[in-house]
Scaffold this motif. Structure first.
Motif, PDB file in Angstrom:
ATOM      1  N   ASP A   1       0.838  -1.194   0.000  1.00 22.78           N
ATOM      2  CA  ASP A   1       0.000   0.000   0.000  1.00 22.78           C
ATOM      3  C   ASP A   1       0.878   1.251   0.000  1.00 22.78           C
ATOM      4  OD1 ASP A   1      -2.230  -1.595   0.235  1.00 22.78           O
ATOM      5  OD2 ASP A   1      -2.655  -1.077   2.296  1.00 22.78           O
ATOM      6  N   ALA A   2       0.566   2.172  -0.863  1.00 28.37           N
ATOM      7  CA  ALA A   2       1.199   3.490  -0.842  1.00 28.37           C
ATOM      8  C   ALA A   2       0.088   4.497  -0.574  1.00 28.37           C
ATOM      9  CB  ALA A   2       1.877   3.792  -2.161  1.00 28.37           C
ATOM     10  N   GLN A   3       0.135   5.128   0.599  1.00 23.00           N
ATOM     11  CA  GLN A   3      -0.923   6.048   1.001  1.00 23.00           C
ATOM     12  C   GLN A   3      -0.472   7.497   1.052  1.00 23.00           C
ATOM     13  OE1 GLN A   3      -3.187   4.665   4.341  1.00 23.00           O
ATOM     14  NE2 GLN A   3      -2.955   2.543   3.718  1.00 23.00           N
ATOM     15  N   ARG A   4       0.828   7.723   1.012  1.00 22.25           N
ATOM     16  CA  ARG A   4       1.363   9.090   0.978  1.00 22.25           C
ATOM     17  C   ARG A   4       2.836   8.987   0.587  1.00 22.25           C
ATOM     18  NH1 ARG A   4       0.096   7.917   6.205  1.00 22.25           N
ATOM     19  NH2 ARG A   4       1.798   7.582   7.630  1.00 22.25           N
ATOM     20  N   GLY A   5       3.408  10.106   0.261  1.00 16.57           N
ATOM     21  CA  GLY A   5       4.817  10.131  -0.096  1.00 16.57           C
ATOM     22  C   GLY A   5       5.041  10.115  -1.588  1.00 16.57           C
ATOM     23  N   GLU A   6       6.266   9.852  -1.961  1.00 15.51           N
ATOM     24  CA  GLU A   6       6.694   9.948  -3.351  1.00 15.51           C
ATOM     25  C   GLU A   6       7.007   8.598  -3.989  1.00 15.51           C
ATOM     26  OE1 GLU A   6       6.886  12.760  -5.269  1.00 15.51           O
ATOM     27  OE2 GLU A   6       5.831  13.681  -3.588  1.00 15.51           O
ATOM     28  N   VAL A   7       6.584   7.514  -3.372  1.00 19.04           N
ATOM     29  CA  VAL A   7       6.867   6.191  -3.924  1.00 19.04           C
ATOM     30  C   VAL A   7       6.107   6.016  -5.238  1.00 19.04           C
ATOM     31  CG1 VAL A   7       6.689   3.705  -3.534  1.00 19.04           C
ATOM     32  CG2 VAL A   7       7.221   5.226  -1.632  1.00 19.04           C
ATOM     33  N   ALA A   8       6.812   5.607  -6.273  1.00 22.62           N
ATOM     34  CA  ALA A   8       6.205   5.430  -7.595  1.00 22.62           C
ATOM     35  C   ALA A   8       6.188   3.961  -7.985  1.00 22.62           C
ATOM     36  CB  ALA A   8       6.996   6.216  -8.642  1.00 22.62           C
ATOM     37  N   THR A   9       5.268   3.627  -8.885  1.00 23.39           N
ATOM     38  CA  THR A   9       5.272   2.293  -9.465  1.00 23.39           C
ATOM     39  C   THR A   9       6.476   2.174 -10.396  1.00 23.39           C
ATOM     40  OG1 THR A   9       3.969   2.909 -11.409  1.00 23.39           O
ATOM     41  CG2 THR A   9       2.738   2.237  -9.423  1.00 23.39           C
ATOM     42  N   ALA A  10       6.733   0.982 -10.880  1.00 24.75           N
ATOM     43  CA  ALA A  10       7.850   0.778 -11.814  1.00 24.75           C
ATOM     44  C   ALA A  10       7.697   1.646 -13.061  1.00 24.75           C
ATOM     45  CB  ALA A  10       7.948  -0.698 -12.200  1.00 24.75           C
ATOM     46  N   ARG A  67      -4.223   7.055  -3.465  1.00 24.09           N
ATOM     47  CA  ARG A  67      -3.414   5.958  -2.909  1.00 24.09           C
ATOM     48  C   ARG A  67      -3.420   4.823  -3.918  1.00 24.09           C
ATOM     49  NH1 ARG A  67      -7.966   6.533  -0.120  1.00 24.09           N
ATOM     50  NH2 ARG A  67      -6.935   7.709   1.508  1.00 24.09           N
ATOM     51  N   TYR A  68      -2.527   3.875  -3.721  1.00 22.29           N
ATOM     52  CA  TYR A  68      -2.545   2.681  -4.561  1.00 22.29           C
ATOM     53  C   TYR A  68      -1.971   1.508  -3.799  1.00 22.29           C
ATOM     54  CZ  TYR A  68       2.417   3.481  -5.693  1.00 22.29           C
ATOM     55  OH  TYR A  68       3.767   3.663  -5.624  1.00 22.29           O
ATOM     56  N   ARG A  69      -2.284   0.328  -4.293  1.00 29.22           N
ATOM     57  CA  ARG A  69      -1.781  -0.894  -3.676  1.00 29.22           C
ATOM     58  C   ARG A  69      -1.578  -1.944  -4.768  1.00 29.22           C
ATOM     59  NH1 ARG A  69      -7.097  -0.126  -2.368  1.00 29.22           N
ATOM     60  NH2 ARG A  69      -8.566  -1.753  -2.978  1.00 29.22           N
ATOM     61  N   ALA A  70      -0.745  -2.904  -4.474  1.00 26.75           N
ATOM     62  CA  ALA A  70      -0.490  -4.003  -5.400  1.00 26.75           C
ATOM     63  C   ALA A  70      -0.484  -5.287  -4.597  1.00 26.75           C
ATOM     64  CB  ALA A  70       0.842  -3.802  -6.105  1.00 26.75           C
ATOM     65  N   GLY A  71      -0.952  -6.338  -5.222  1.00 27.22           N
ATOM     66  CA  GLY A  71      -0.937  -7.609  -4.528  1.00 27.22           C
ATOM     67  C   GLY A  71      -1.690  -8.687  -5.262  1.00 27.22           C
ATOM     68  N   LYS A  72      -1.849  -9.774  -4.554  1.00 26.06           N
ATOM     69  CA  LYS A  72      -2.476 -10.972  -5.094  1.00 26.06           C
ATOM     70  C   LYS A  72      -3.996 -10.862  -5.029  1.00 26.06           C
ATOM     71  CE  LYS A  72      -2.125 -15.959  -4.722  1.00 26.06           C
ATOM     72  NZ  LYS A  72      -1.490 -17.072  -4.014  1.00 26.06           N
ATOM     73  N   ILE A  73      -4.648 -11.363  -6.055  1.00 22.12           N
ATOM     74  CA  ILE A  73      -6.100 -11.448  -6.086  1.00 22.12           C
ATOM     75  C   ILE A  73      -6.503 -12.658  -5.234  1.00 22.12           C
ATOM     76  CG2 ILE A  73      -8.091 -11.831  -7.593  1.00 22.12           C
ATOM     77  CD1 ILE A  73      -6.345 -10.694  -9.897  1.00 22.12           C
ATOM     78  N   PRO A  74      -7.477 -12.601  -4.356  1.00 20.80           N
ATOM     79  CA  PRO A  74      -8.477 -11.561  -4.172  1.00 20.80           C
ATOM     80  C   PRO A  74      -8.097 -10.523  -3.116  1.00 20.80           C
ATOM     81  CG  PRO A  74      -9.151 -13.430  -2.873  1.00 20.80           C
ATOM     82  CD  PRO A  74      -7.858 -13.806  -3.586  1.00 20.80           C
ATOM     83  N   GLN A  75      -7.022 -10.776  -2.350  1.00 23.08           N
ATOM     84  CA  GLN A  75      -6.699  -9.921  -1.211  1.00 23.08           C
ATOM     85  C   GLN A  75      -6.498  -8.464  -1.601  1.00 23.08           C
ATOM     86  OE1 GLN A  75      -5.249 -12.868  -1.870  1.00 23.08           O
ATOM     87  NE2 GLN A  75      -5.452 -14.146  -0.052  1.00 23.08           N
ATOM     88  N   VAL A  76      -5.903  -8.184  -2.751  1.00 19.03           N
ATOM     89  CA  VAL A  76      -5.649  -6.801  -3.166  1.00 19.03           C
ATOM     90  C   VAL A  76      -6.957  -6.018  -3.348  1.00 19.03           C
ATOM     91  CG1 VAL A  76      -5.546  -7.226  -5.659  1.00 19.03           C
ATOM     92  CG2 VAL A  76      -4.190  -5.380  -4.655  1.00 19.03           C
ATOM     93  N   ARG A  77      -8.045  -6.717  -3.572  1.00 23.53           N
ATOM     94  CA  ARG A  77      -9.340  -6.040  -3.735  1.00 23.53           C
ATOM     95  C   ARG A  77     -10.030  -5.766  -2.397  1.00 23.53           C
ATOM     96  NH1 ARG A  77     -10.747  -9.603  -8.838  1.00 23.53           N
ATOM     97  NH2 ARG A  77     -10.312  -8.091 -10.481  1.00 23.53           N
ATOM     98  N   TYR A  78      -9.495  -6.231  -1.295  1.00 22.08           N
ATOM     99  CA  TYR A  78     -10.106  -5.954   0.010  1.00 22.08           C
ATOM    100  C   TYR A  78     -10.028  -4.454   0.284  1.00 22.08           C
ATOM    101  CZ  TYR A  78      -9.745 -11.007   0.949  1.00 22.08           C
ATOM    102  OH  TYR A  78      -9.847 -12.376   0.909  1.00 22.08           O
TER     103      TYR A  78
END
Length: 83
Positions: A1-10, A67-78
């Motif tokens: 999970d990225a909820q704040r800051g400057e972390v970017a996706t690839a 915000r954004y998040r990455a992960g495995k389905i189905p958990q990433v959709r929680y």
């Protein structure tokens, strides 16, 4: 999970970017879903070579990534996350 800051996706997407930038960065890989609690949206990004994982960007009504998040389905959709 990225909820704040400057972390970017690839690919360089960050909090504060627009829905249009997400869609143009991940052309043909996004699916828009209504947000469960707000007038915003979820942008689900999939990969043709990986059907087990997603990146999900949450946007507000104006289309700004909050915000954004990455992960495995189905958990990433929680919506409430894992914590």
């Amino acid at each position: 999970d990225a909820q704040r800051g400057e972390v970017a996706t690839a690919e360089g997407i960050r909090i504060g970017d627009t829905k249009a930038r997400v869609e143009s960065t991940y052309v043909g890989r996004t699916r828009t879903v209504p947000h469960k609690y707000t007038d915003g949206q979820y942008l689900e990004v999939s990969s043709p070579s990986d059907t087990l994982h997603l990146i999900i960007f949450e946007t507000n009504l104006e289309g700004t990534v909050l915000r954004y998040r990455a992960g495995k389905i189905p958990q990433v959709r929680y919506v409430e996350s894992c914590s």
